[in-house]
Design a protein around this motif. Structure first.
Motif, PDB file in Angstrom:
ATOM      1  N   MET A   1     -74.884  12.322  57.325  1.00 13.47           N
ATOM      2  CA  MET A   1     -76.212  11.755  57.430  1.00 13.47           C
ATOM      3  C   MET A   1     -77.128  12.635  58.292  1.00 13.47           C
ATOM      4  N   ILE A   2     -76.616  13.101  59.428  1.00 14.41           N
ATOM      5  CA  ILE A   2     -77.403  13.963  60.302  1.00 14.41           C
ATOM      6  C   ILE A   2     -77.632  15.313  59.624  1.00 14.41           C
ATOM      7  N   GLY A   3     -76.641  15.790  58.882  1.00 12.10           N
ATOM      8  CA  GLY A   3     -76.784  17.042  58.141  1.00 12.10           C
ATOM      9  C   GLY A   3     -77.874  16.944  57.084  1.00 12.10           C
ATOM     10  N   ARG A   4     -77.926  15.799  56.425  1.00 10.84           N
ATOM     11  CA  ARG A   4     -78.978  15.585  55.422  1.00 10.84           C
ATOM     12  C   ARG A   4     -80.352  15.546  56.065  1.00 10.84           C
ATOM     13  N   MET A   5     -80.434  14.884  57.212  1.00  8.28           N
ATOM     14  CA  MET A   5     -81.711  14.784  57.916  1.00  8.28           C
ATOM     15  C   MET A   5     -82.165  16.174  58.371  1.00  8.28           C
ATOM     16  N   ASN A   6     -81.199  16.998  58.827  1.00 11.27           N
ATOM     17  CA  ASN A   6     -81.533  18.366  59.227  1.00 11.27           C
ATOM     18  C   ASN A   6     -82.058  19.180  58.046  1.00 11.27           C
ATOM     19  N   VAL A   7     -81.478  19.012  56.875  1.00 11.46           N
ATOM     20  CA  VAL A   7     -81.933  19.724  55.686  1.00 11.46           C
ATOM     21  C   VAL A   7     -83.339  19.277  55.315  1.00 11.46           C
ATOM     22  N   VAL A   8     -83.578  17.984  55.341  1.00 12.21           N
ATOM     23  CA  VAL A   8     -84.911  17.458  55.000  1.00 12.21           C
ATOM     24  C   VAL A   8     -85.941  17.958  56.004  1.00 12.21           C
ATOM     25  N   LEU A   9     -85.616  17.909  57.281  1.00 16.08           N
ATOM     26  CA  LEU A   9     -86.556  18.386  58.301  1.00 16.08           C
ATOM     27  C   LEU A   9     -86.784  19.891  58.176  1.00 16.08           C
ATOM     28  N   THR A  10     -85.756  20.639  57.824  1.00 18.89           N
ATOM     29  CA  THR A  10     -85.900  22.078  57.623  1.00 18.89           C
ATOM     30  C   THR A  10     -86.814  22.373  56.435  1.00 18.89           C
ATOM     31  N   ILE A  12     -89.147  20.381  55.266  1.00 21.80           N
ATOM     32  CA  ILE A  12     -90.509  19.999  55.680  1.00 21.80           C
ATOM     33  C   ILE A  12     -91.102  21.067  56.592  1.00 21.80           C
ATOM     34  N   LEU A  13     -90.297  21.595  57.508  1.00 20.15           N
ATOM     35  CA  LEU A  13     -90.764  22.639  58.412  1.00 20.15           C
ATOM     36  C   LEU A  13     -91.158  23.903  57.649  1.00 20.15           C
ATOM     37  N   VAL A  14     -90.360  24.301  56.672  1.00 19.13           N
ATOM     38  CA  VAL A  14     -90.673  25.476  55.856  1.00 19.13           C
ATOM     39  C   VAL A  14     -91.944  25.248  55.055  1.00 19.13           C
ATOM     40  N   LEU A  15     -92.098  24.063  54.478  1.00 15.87           N
ATOM     41  CA  LEU A  15     -93.319  23.758  53.720  1.00 15.87           C
ATOM     42  C   LEU A  15     -94.546  23.778  54.624  1.00 15.87           C
ATOM     43  N   CYS A  16     -94.425  23.251  55.836  1.00 19.27           N
ATOM     44  CA  CYS A  16     -95.553  23.289  56.777  1.00 19.27           C
ATOM     45  C   CYS A  16     -95.888  24.731  57.160  1.00 19.27           C
ATOM     46  N   ALA A  17     -94.856  25.542  57.375  1.00 15.51           N
ATOM     47  CA  ALA A  17     -95.091  26.946  57.720  1.00 15.51           C
ATOM     48  C   ALA A  17     -95.772  27.682  56.579  1.00 15.51           C
ATOM     49  N   LEU A  18     -95.326  27.447  55.351  1.00 21.01           N
ATOM     50  CA  LEU A  18     -95.972  28.075  54.186  1.00 21.01           C
ATOM     51  C   LEU A  18     -97.415  27.598  54.030  1.00 21.01           C
TER      52      LEU A  18
END
Length: 90
Positions: A1-10, A12-18
């Motif tokens: 569950m935490i691994g999935r949340m990390n992937v989703v946040l990553t 989102i972070l990449v999309l925000c950076a782009l």
């Protein structure tokens, strides 16, 4: 569950950076366009001022008269050189 949340946040972070990179690129591009437009406006203002100066210089009566006398060999009109045309007379 935490691994999935990390992937989703990553993701989102990449999309925000782009999105940020794209926004900065668009801002730079628009700024360059603005500077070009301002440069063109300054150039047009200079040309307009030069045209107004030329118009005031070339439009003066004394200059027109002197050019007509010099270049076209024109003379002032006098009554003895005036020819009157009347309709019907041959």
């Amino acid at each position: 569950m935490i691994g999935r949340m990390n992937v989703v946040l990553t993701v989102i972070l990449v999309l925000c950076a782009l999105s940020l990179v794209n926004a900065q690129y668009q801002a730079r591009r628009l700024f360059i366009e603005l500077e070009r437009a301002q440069s063109a406006a300054k150039q047009l203002d200079l040309e307009w001022a030069q045209l107004q100066l030329d118009q005031s210089t070339f439009g003066k009566h004394a200059r027109i008269e002197s050019n007509a006398r010099r270049d076209l060999n024109m003379l002032t009109v006098t009554p003895d050189r005036t020819q009157y045309l009347t309709p019907g007379v041959k």
